[in-house]
Design an enzyme around this catalytic site. Structure first.
Site, PDB file in Angstrom:
ATOM      1  N   GLY A   6     -52.827  27.210  38.114  1.00  0.00           N
ATOM      2  CA  GLY A   6     -52.895  27.685  39.606  1.00  0.00           C
ATOM      3  C   GLY A   6     -51.824  27.138  40.699  1.00  0.00           C
ATOM      4  N   ASN A  23      -4.649   9.198   9.787  1.00  0.00           N
ATOM      5  CA  ASN A  23      -6.094   8.861   9.867  1.00  0.00           C
ATOM      6  C   ASN A  23      -7.086   9.681   9.682  1.00  0.00           C
ATOM      7  OD1 ASN A  23      -5.568   5.671  10.585  1.00  0.00           O
ATOM      8  ND2 ASN A  23      -3.975   6.915  12.171  1.00  0.00           N
ATOM      9  N   TYR A  25       0.668  -1.182   0.131  1.00  0.00           N
ATOM     10  CA  TYR A  25       0.118  -0.028   0.137  1.00  0.00           C
ATOM     11  C   TYR A  25       0.899   1.174   0.061  1.00  0.00           C
ATOM     12  CZ  TYR A  25      -3.371   3.554   1.597  1.00  0.00           C
ATOM     13  OH  TYR A  25      -4.065   4.647   1.937  1.00  0.00           O
ATOM     14  N   LYS A  66       1.100   4.421  -2.980  1.00  0.00           N
ATOM     15  CA  LYS A  66       1.331   5.700  -2.738  1.00  0.00           C
ATOM     16  C   LYS A  66       2.274   6.554  -2.941  1.00  0.00           C
ATOM     17  CE  LYS A  66      -3.149   6.085  -1.175  1.00  0.00           C
ATOM     18  NZ  LYS A  66      -4.232   6.962  -1.688  1.00  0.00           N
TER      19      LYS A  66
END
Length: 382
Positions: A294, A144, A115, A119
């Site tokens: 009342g 995150n 991963y 990237k």
């Protein structure tokens, strides 16, 4: 301005597109971007590939939020994160379009895993594109990201924990001491919209969201479990803490529909009812008092406790008298003129429903939550 958003149906993309549409329609006016000239091109995996060609030809700014996080095969990382970026940039070059391009990367781009490598390859591709074309590029290595509309049980621990705890499902925490760096999706969206007019935050070759929250995994879980108890204990979290405020909003977005409302304990007697709504550790408590026609309530005073009475419906009289004196202060109140009447320490006070037919509804704030062991409440008629 024509804005192309790839990955428009993803977590960040959906939040960004929704706010761009708010700007476009004039609902969000707190940005230095003109909504009347804004046009949003939304592109995702189910879009017609031919649309990408048209969008790249006409775009004035590109947000490339498309990417692969959890593929079935690891080879899809490179295809989804590098391959699409390559296609996007080639299409822009074909049309000679050197508009600014933003790419959504990850702090994991610094790691040597499939991963991270995919990237990092996408980042390098964009930097090379900038050198070749002179285009302004913005590479964001997001930590995150959390917030509403994030898919649970996918690649976000916060989304998964929020979803599972909100829905009374179990969670697994392997190491509560793990430290997490998080950015809130609204802060991400604000940063990206600021970039449209050159207002991005840069750190060397990279861009960054300036507001980052650091907390342990165990700290997140503790907060989420405390949120879950709110409907029972009425305690509101410390919203003065920015992260807690954002996490609480995120947690609520995962609520099942049958939890959108919950009953409150009404303390009912022949005079009417008294119902606590919210209790806070440092901002007191909020309640609703209903008095029948009342009826007189109160007739007591406090040393330190103080309250604010706001009649929202009906017609009443609030009276105060300083202890040890005879002067009575009278405040006639009704729901047609909303006002606050202060219950001052050292003054005995009451509230009288002057109507013969209608209930008197009063919103009450007290500076402290009621403690039966130390009530600080002493009977004395006004």
């Amino acid at each position: 301005m024509n804005i192309l958003v790839t990955g428009a149906k993803g977590f960040i993309g959906r939040n960004l597109v929704s706010q761009l549409h708010n700007i476009q329609s004039g609902k969000a006016r707190n940005y230095p971007v003109s909504g009347t000239e804004l046009k949003v091109f939304e592109y995702d995996t189910d879009s017609d590939p031919a649309e990408l060609d048209v969008y790249c030809k006409n775009a004035d700014f590109v947000f490339n939020l498309a990417g692969v996080n959890r593929p079935k095969d690891q080879s899809e990382f490179m295809k989804g994160n590098f391959g699409f970026a390559s296609l996007l940039l080639d299409t822009l070059k074909k049309h000679g379009n050197t508009c600014p391009v933003m790419i959504s990367s990850s702090t994991q781009a610094a790691l040597d895993n499939p991963y991270g490598e995919s990237k990092r390859a996408g980042e390098n591709l964009l930097f090379e594109y900038a050198e070749e074309t002179g285009a302004r590029v913005l590479v964001y290595r997001f930590p995150n990201v959390f917030g509403k509309w994030c898919r649970p049980n996918y690649n976000s621990a916060v989304a998964t924990f929020c979803n599972n705890i909100a829905n009374d499902l179990p969670i697994q925490v392997n190491d509560p001491k793990v430290v997490m760096n998080l950015v809130y999706v609204d802060d991400v969206v604000d940063e990206l919209i600021a970039a449209l007019s050159g207002g991005e935050h840069r750190e060397g070759n990279y861009c960054a969201v300036p507001v980052v929250h650091t907390i342990t995994l165990g700290g997140i879980v503790d907060l989420l479990y405390s949120f879950r108890e709110m409907s029972g204990n009425l305690q509101v979290p410390d919203l003065g803490d920015p992260f807690t405020k954002k996490l609480y909003s995120t947690y609520l977005s995962y609520f099942p529909k049958d939890k959108f409302s919950y009953p409150l304990k009404m303390n009912v007697d022949s005079r009417g009812s008294f119902t606590e709504i919210i209790r806070t550790p440092d901002r007191g408590q909020f309640s609703v008092n209903i008095s029948k026609p009342g009826i007189t309530k109160g007739q007591h005073w406090h040393h330190t406790k103080n309250e604010k009475f706001v009649v929202v419906s009906g017609h009443g009289l609030i009276q105060l008298r300083k202890i040890g004196t005879d002067e009575v202060l009278n405040y006639e109140v009704n729901g047609d003129k909303i006002e606050v009447v202060e219950m001052i320490p050292g003054y005995t006070h009451n509230i009288i429903n002057l109507s013969d037919t209608e209930d008197l509804v009063t919103f009450m704030w007290c500076n402290e939550c009621f403690d039966p062991a130390r009530p600080d409440t002493f009977f004395e008629e006004v």
